[in-house]
Scaffold this active site. Structure first.
Site, PDB file in Angstrom:
ATOM      1  N   GLU A 102      -9.593  30.819 -53.627  1.00  0.00           N
ATOM      2  CA  GLU A 102      -9.699  30.397 -52.214  1.00  0.00           C
ATOM      3  C   GLU A 102     -11.044  30.796 -51.626  1.00  0.00           C
ATOM      4  OE1 GLU A 102      -6.618  32.958 -51.090  1.00  0.00           O
ATOM      5  OE2 GLU A 102      -5.008  31.622 -51.660  1.00  0.00           O
ATOM      6  N   PRO A 103     -12.120  30.177 -52.049  1.00  0.00           N
ATOM      7  CA  PRO A 103     -13.410  30.549 -51.467  1.00  0.00           C
ATOM      8  C   PRO A 103     -13.558  29.993 -50.047  1.00  0.00           C
ATOM      9  CG  PRO A 103     -13.677  28.746 -53.030  1.00  0.00           C
ATOM     10  CD  PRO A 103     -12.220  29.101 -53.039  1.00  0.00           C
ATOM     11  N   GLY A 104     -14.015  30.819 -49.136  1.00  0.00           N
ATOM     12  CA  GLY A 104     -14.318  30.361 -47.776  1.00  0.00           C
ATOM     13  C   GLY A 104     -15.810  30.469 -47.552  1.00  0.00           C
ATOM     14  N   ARG A 105     -16.238  31.718 -47.371  1.00  0.00           N
ATOM     15  CA  ARG A 105     -17.636  32.019 -47.060  1.00  0.00           C
ATOM     16  C   ARG A 105     -18.626  31.375 -48.043  1.00  0.00           C
ATOM     17  NH1 ARG A 105     -18.812  36.937 -44.934  1.00  0.00           N
ATOM     18  NH2 ARG A 105     -16.747  37.584 -45.589  1.00  0.00           N
TER      19      ARG A 105
ATOM     20  N   CYS B 294     -23.790  42.128 -22.156  1.00  0.00           N
ATOM     21  CA  CYS B 294     -23.973  43.428 -21.523  1.00  0.00           C
ATOM     22  C   CYS B 294     -23.465  44.507 -22.476  1.00  0.00           C
ATOM     23  CB  CYS B 294     -23.211  43.450 -20.208  1.00  0.00           C
ATOM     24  SG  CYS B 294     -23.649  44.867 -19.239  1.00  0.00           S
ATOM     25  N   GLU B 295     -24.188  44.715 -23.552  1.00  0.00           N
ATOM     26  CA  GLU B 295     -23.726  45.618 -24.603  1.00  0.00           C
ATOM     27  C   GLU B 295     -24.927  45.917 -25.509  1.00  0.00           C
ATOM     28  OE1 GLU B 295     -19.973  45.469 -25.199  1.00  0.00           O
ATOM     29  OE2 GLU B 295     -19.883  46.386 -27.155  1.00  0.00           O
TER      30      GLU B 295
ATOM     31  N   TYR C 198     -17.254  32.550 -40.463  1.00  0.00           N
ATOM     32  CA  TYR C 198     -16.761  33.610 -39.575  1.00  0.00           C
ATOM     33  C   TYR C 198     -17.674  33.852 -38.378  1.00  0.00           C
ATOM     34  CZ  TYR C 198     -13.918  34.355 -43.717  1.00  0.00           C
ATOM     35  OH  TYR C 198     -13.073  34.168 -44.781  1.00  0.00           O
TER      36      TYR C 198
ATOM     37  N   TYR D  89     -19.268  44.377 -38.457  1.00  0.00           N
ATOM     38  CA  TYR D  89     -19.357  44.868 -39.843  1.00  0.00           C
ATOM     39  C   TYR D  89     -20.720  45.438 -40.186  1.00  0.00           C
ATOM     40  CZ  TYR D  89     -15.651  41.266 -40.209  1.00  0.00           C
ATOM     41  OH  TYR D  89     -14.558  40.479 -40.028  1.00  0.00           O
TER      42      TYR D  89
ATOM     43  N   ARG E 154     -20.395  39.319 -36.265  1.00  0.00           N
ATOM     44  CA  ARG E 154     -20.338  40.000 -37.561  1.00  0.00           C
ATOM     45  C   ARG E 154     -21.296  41.190 -37.641  1.00  0.00           C
ATOM     46  NH1 ARG E 154     -21.315  38.377 -41.891  1.00  0.00           N
ATOM     47  NH2 ARG E 154     -19.540  39.237 -43.017  1.00  0.00           N
TER      48      ARG E 154
END
Ligand SMILES: Cc1ncc(COP(=O)(O)O)c(C=O)c1O
Ligand SMILES: N[C@@H](CCCC[NH3+])C(=O)O
Length: 466
Positions: free
Chosen positions: A319-322, A394-395, A424, A367, A363
């Site tokens: 099941e490859p996504g990325r 604002c971060e 993602y 991560y 991301r």
């Protein structure tokens, strides 16, 4: 503190992670980081599918996600041919969680690759384009009764069971619907994949799947009850993995259970799901394997283990996504505020603020993911400066690209492109600070079209019913 003088940054912008070296030519597009039709035209502007980013920005505004449709279709075809050759028809499921919309579901359908969905929402997208239920696998650690019933109504080909609660729920629903759905049991095989803690999924202390001991009991129960059609076991060990040894250990463990089930129940499960998680290149530090090498590597592992157990090789699926959608897309931003910031050692970091940020790519914040970037609307021979591309939220953790060299004359109004944002990013986008989520534009053969409309502030206000 030196200032941003006359359109060019001066000073010591030498800092950065040890692997990041000032490029010999900051204008180069490294092919491993960009989709296949991306190039600079004669005027130095980045083009995709024959269309310049300047034209895309003029027509659709920024920020936008720009998908190279040709590249997306090529990656689907490459996985299909590599895995169908080694493991047979239907052995690849595109993991829709990485990025799914109706256009993408159509590309997947047309490619002959199957689709993995993990919520009722993703299932609805697949059904909206007429994807046959048989070609879908339904994942998720907390599928509701409504979602499971929808899966049964749609004739979903594989429901991947994640808990004893779910086995109970689906058993009741299957009896009510008078059907015998094919199911896999998701196992956690105790492998610590070399990836970020939040995207590793097969160690014991996390929410997905059943331990091998639990999965063994679950298999015995399902076989004894006979209401669900147990097609096989499933293991997914995490995401952005480059090291096949993790798959080797996982396959060994899950095949051990597969073998035990055959020995104790006299039932040979026909299938084995090995999940996704194949890595892609975000920076020059990442060196992903081709689909052919992945398929070959997995085939050798599985054949070796099956031979050791003296069992037939089950039908393998992945099941490859990325690895399919990630490299197909770049995010196009417009630079705004440019601010040189002095670091402790007297060196400078050039903060380049763009018109999006952690709401379109969380991301980096979530991560500590690494991305790269390029000045896309022109080339420049100004000396490179170490830049940090930040958003408008604002971060202070609102960072899109932590470290990248950009030409020292980068200026407000320049277009910046961040490659590798197909997986993602849109699918995990948010409306933090009431920022609308950007449009997704597909480009192919000189034509660009919106495949996901960009939100407007009015859209957000309409949700807010006061
Ligand atoms: C069960 C399952 N399959 C497939 C994937 C796809 O992962 P990736 O996009 O890293 O290939 C995931 C996400 O980690 C997953 O949880
Ligand atoms: N969303 C994660 C990966 C999780 C994949 C699904 N289990 C990422 O951006 O890398």
């Amino acid at each position: 503190m030196r200032s941003h003088e006359a359109g060019a940054l001066h000073g010591d912008f030498g800092h950065g992670p040890s692997w990041l070296r000032p490029p010999t030519d900051v204008n180069d597009l490294l092919p491993q980081l960009w989709a296949s039709t991306v190039e600079r035209d004669a005027g130095g502007v980045v083009n995709v599918g024959g269309i310049s980013v300047v034209d895309l920005a003029a027509e659709f505004g920024t920020p936008i996600y720009v998908v190279d449709e040709t590249d997306f279709r090529e990656r689907l075809a490459a996985f299909k041919s590599a895995f169908f050759d080694r493991f047979g028809q239907g052995s690849v499921y595109y993991a829709g969680k990485a990025f799914l919309c109706k256009a993408v579901a159509r590309w997947v359908d047309e490619s002959g690759v199957n689709l993995d969905v993990c919520t009722g929402g993703e299932l609805a997208v697949a059904l909206a384009v007429g994807m046959p239920g048989e070609r879908l696998a339904f994942h998720g650690n907390n599928k509701s009764e409504v979602e499971l019933a929808a899966a049964l109504d749609a004739g979903v080909g594989r429901i991947v069971l994640d808990s004893f609660d779910e086995i109970g729920r689906l058993t009741v629903l299957a009896r009510q619907h008078g059907v015998r759905p094919k199911v896999l049991i998701r196992t956690k095989v105790g492998v610590e994949a070399h990836t970020h803690e939040y995207i590793a999924t097969a160690h014991e202390d996390q929410k997905f799947g059943l331990s091998l001991a639990e999965a063994s009991m679950a298999a015995d129960q399902i076989i004894a009850e006979g209401v669900l059609d147990l097609a096989g076991l499933h293991s997914h060990i995490g995401s952005q993995i480059f090291d096949t040894t993790a798959f080797e250990v996982a396959a060994k463990r899950v095949l051990g259970l597969h073998h035990r089930i055959a020995a104790t129940n006299s039932v040979t499960l026909p299938e084995l799901g090995l999940g996704g998680g194949f890595g892609m290149a975000y920076t020059t530090q990442d060196d992903p394997q081709s689909p052919e090498r992945l398929a070959d590597g997995l085939a050798k592992i599985v054949e070796h283990e099956c031979a050791a157990y003296g069992i037939d090789v089950p039908h393998i699926s992945v099941e490859p996504g990325r690895a399919i959608c990630g490299p197909t897309t770049f995010t196009l931003y417009t630079a705004g505020t440019i601010k040189p910031v002095e670091l402790d050692a007297g060196q400078l970091r050039c903060y380049v603020s763009v018109d999006g940020g952690m709401s379109d790519n969380m991301r980096t914040a979530l991560y500590n993911a690494s991305y790269s970037a390029t000045l896309a609307s022109r080339v420049s021979d100004a000396a490179p400066v170490l830049a940090r591309i930040v958003g408008k939220h604002c971060e202070s953790g609102d960072i899109v690209v932590r470290d990248e060299f950009l030409p020292g004359d980068v200026a407000p109004g320049d277009l910046l492109a961040v490659p590798g944002t197909g997986a993602y990013c849109r699918s995990m986008a948010s409306n933090y600070n009431h920022v609308p989520r950007p449009a997704v534009i597909a480009v192919a053969d000189g034509a660009a079209r919106v495949i996901v409309r960009g939100e407007t502030v009015d859209d957000l206000l309409r949700l807010d019913v006061g």
